[in-house]
Write a protein that holds these residues in place. Structure first.
Motif, mmCIF file in Angstrom:
data_model
loop_
_atom_site.group_PDB
_atom_site.id
_atom_site.type_symbol
_atom_site.label_atom_id
_atom_site.label_comp_id
_atom_site.label_asym_id
_atom_site.label_seq_id
_atom_site.Cartn_x
_atom_site.Cartn_y
_atom_site.Cartn_z
ATOM 1 N N UNK A 17 39.877 54.851 53.730
ATOM 2 C CA UNK A 17 38.801 54.488 53.085
ATOM 3 C C UNK A 17 38.788 53.323 54.513
ATOM 4 N N UNK A 18 37.450 53.108 54.161
ATOM 5 C CA UNK A 18 37.563 52.076 55.317
ATOM 6 C C UNK A 18 36.733 50.352 54.289
ATOM 7 N N UNK A 19 36.875 49.948 54.194
ATOM 8 C CA UNK A 19 36.205 48.326 53.367
ATOM 9 C C UNK A 19 35.897 46.996 55.066
ATOM 10 N N UNK A 20 34.685 46.920 54.121
ATOM 11 C CA UNK A 20 34.433 45.847 54.559
ATOM 12 C C UNK A 20 34.648 44.564 53.688
ATOM 13 N N UNK A 21 35.414 43.428 54.832
ATOM 14 C CA UNK A 21 35.435 41.527 54.125
ATOM 15 C C UNK A 21 34.173 41.106 54.556
ATOM 16 N N UNK A 22 33.378 40.314 53.956
ATOM 17 C CA UNK A 22 32.373 39.504 54.576
ATOM 18 C C UNK A 22 32.822 38.292 54.841
ATOM 19 N N UNK A 37 46.223 42.311 42.066
ATOM 20 C CA UNK A 37 44.861 41.921 41.772
ATOM 21 C C UNK A 37 43.957 40.568 42.651
ATOM 22 N N UNK A 38 44.614 39.871 42.907
ATOM 23 C CA UNK A 38 44.286 38.520 43.226
ATOM 24 C C UNK A 38 43.649 38.899 45.259
ATOM 25 N N UNK A 39 43.759 39.264 45.399
ATOM 26 C CA UNK A 39 44.095 39.462 47.088
ATOM 27 C C UNK A 39 42.490 40.278 47.640
ATOM 28 N N UNK A 40 41.972 39.671 48.377
ATOM 29 C CA UNK A 40 40.749 40.023 49.197
ATOM 30 C C UNK A 40 40.704 42.148 48.525
ATOM 31 N N UNK A 41 42.007 41.864 49.742
ATOM 32 C CA UNK A 41 41.468 43.791 49.602
ATOM 33 C C UNK A 41 43.406 43.824 48.688
ATOM 34 N N UNK A 42 43.146 44.821 47.593
ATOM 35 C CA UNK A 42 44.613 45.136 47.041
ATOM 36 C C UNK A 42 45.133 46.476 47.200
ATOM 37 N N UNK A 43 45.900 46.589 46.974
ATOM 38 C CA UNK A 43 46.696 48.259 47.133
ATOM 39 C C UNK A 43 46.949 48.924 46.477
ATOM 40 N N UNK A 44 47.186 48.657 45.037
ATOM 41 C CA UNK A 44 47.252 48.018 43.983
ATOM 42 C C UNK A 44 48.656 49.684 44.189
ATOM 43 N N UNK A 45 47.914 50.934 45.004
ATOM 44 C CA UNK A 45 48.786 52.332 43.937
ATOM 45 C C UNK A 45 49.459 52.597 45.309
#
Length: 69
Positions: A17-22, A37-45
């Protein structure tokens, strides 16, 4: 002003997966990564990631990673 940051996941259930944090929710804090869930990039699993696992922040033109465990 924070520049966009591209993150590519290299292993685990989110591999590839790729994610762009703006824009971080709190620019002074930077970006939080973790399971919460409050993280800017959440890896819940991903069991290898803690609730608040790391912080990414920019100082000048350089990016830094801080381990929060």
């Amino acid at each position: 002003m924070t520049e966009a940051l591209d993150i590519i996941v290299m292993s685990g259930p989110y591999d590839g997966e790729s994610h762009r944090l703006n824009t971080p929710r709190d620019p002074a804090r930077g970006y939080l990564l973790g399971r919460r869930p409050e993280c800017d990039l959440a890896f819940a699993y991903d069991d290898w990631v803690s609730g608040q696992h790391a912080r990414l922040y920019q100082d000048g033109k350089s990016w830094y990673v801080e381990d929060l465990n």
